[in-house]
Design a protein around this motif. Structure first.
Motif: not given
Length: 352
Positions: A265-266, A296-298, A319-324, A345-347
């Motif tokens: 789940t994103i 968790f992705i911003c 914890l935020i895994s990635e910032y887009v 792509q990173k996600i």
């Protein structure tokens, strides 16, 4: 269709073993995979004309004479960090050797011209990726579509399913069709055979898409539970590697059930204080302790604006895994262009 031939060359056998395993796990039946660790045998091997689809070779063992052979794609493993401004004479791709196996594999598959046999079936179980946010307008559909396109570039079989009450995701489709009239009745009643009903209407735009309903789901008496039934039916068919579910923003019992059946789940979040408050409210209602399941992705991140996600109180919770990063023209992008965004792509790497 013959097997693609891939040759891995490095004197460090321990380095090559996990890379070889990655290719075997993903495309073992489609690739003839060879490994050479001895420089003398390498010379002997290329003393005769060779035809390869992919050559991955350590920079110290590479020789320009190899280009006389029929090699479709050459990837050179460098032991020095690659300078992105490098414009050397070689057209071959350079990869930093000491990055992760996953990143080397992704770079090779994404860049190479090897065409995988679309009829090959993965032995792995179909994975359901749910994209959810308690925040409206955060770009949930955009990210879902872009994730589908990015995964498909790595030769994954992907299908997109939107469950929003008002289905507007057709905006990103080149072929803006909707499901045929009458399907809504079968969608609710043909629970055991729903996939066979929907399957002929699935469209392909780099990845498969269940077209939107023309009318709001509430007016058609279609519930999230009906989509759960469809997802389960598609999953049992094992025809896809990934089912990406673009869920609504409400948090209902059915939404909770959908999270329960999803493999991953994103949760999309925003950086402003109000978005963080809504996220904290969500977090009191779900068990997000499984870090392998919840990410968790911003999205729409703006570096020049305040980031409430890095407050001391919040960091202890999540914890935020990635910032887009925010993209001004993202609303005008089709799925193909979305898949090229670095953040998406990173996600996608998180699930390959």
């Amino acid at each position: 269709m013959g097997k693609a031939r891939i040759l891995l060359v490095d004197q460090d056998e321990k380095f090559l073993m996990p890379l070889e395993r990655k290719f075997i796990d993903e495309f073992g039946e489609q690739f003839e995979i060879m490994v050479i660790t001895d420089s003398d045998y390498l010379k002997e091997f290329f003393s005769n004309p060779q035809s390869l689809d992919i050559l991955i070779i350590n920079e110290a063992l590479y020789d320009r004479s190899l280009e006389r052979h029929n090699i479709a794609n050459i990837f050179i493993l460098s032991e020095k960090i690659i300078d992105e401004t490098y414009t050397g004479a070689l057209d071959n791709n350079k990869i930093y050797k000491y990055t992760s196996v996953k990143e080397i594999y992704n770079e090779v598959i994404n860049t190479s011209a090897v065409t995988m046999n679309p009829n090959m079936k993965s032995d792995g179980e179909t994975r359901v990726i749910m994209v959810y946010s308690p925040i409206g307008g955060i770009g949930k559909t955009t990210l879902s579509m872009g994730l589908c396109a990015a995964l498909s570039k790595y030769h994954k079989r992907v299908i997109y399913i939107g469950t929003d009450n008002l289905q507007t995701f057709g905006y990103f489709m080149n072929n803006k069709i909707t499901l045929e009239s009458g399907v809504e009745k079968q969608f609710v009643t043909q629970k055991e055979h729903i996939y066979s009903v929907i399957k002929p209407q699935i469209v392909t735009e780099g990845f498969d898409i269940v077209p939107p309903f023309m009318k709001a789901l509430s007016s058609l008496s279609i519930k999230v539970s009906d989509f759960i039934n469809l997802i389960d039916s598609i999953k049992k068919s094992n025809e896809y590697d990934y089912i990406v579910v673009d869920s609504g923003t409400d948090f209902s019992e059915d939404t909770s059930k959908l999270m329960g059946m999803a493999n991953n789940t994103i949760v999309l979040v925003g950086q402003d204080k109000y978005s963080v408050h809504k996220l904290e409210c969500l977090m009191t209602n779900i068990d997000y302790s499984d870090k392998n399941k919840f990410s968790f992705i911003c999205n729409k991140y703006k570096i020049e604006e305040e980031n409430s996600l890095i407050s001391e109180d919040f960091i202890r919770k999540c914890l935020i895994s990635e910032y887009v990063n925010y993209e001004k023209r993202i609303e005008t992008m089709n799925c193909e262009r979305l898949s090229n965004l670095n953040g998406l792509q990173k996600i996608s790497y998180m699930f390959i």
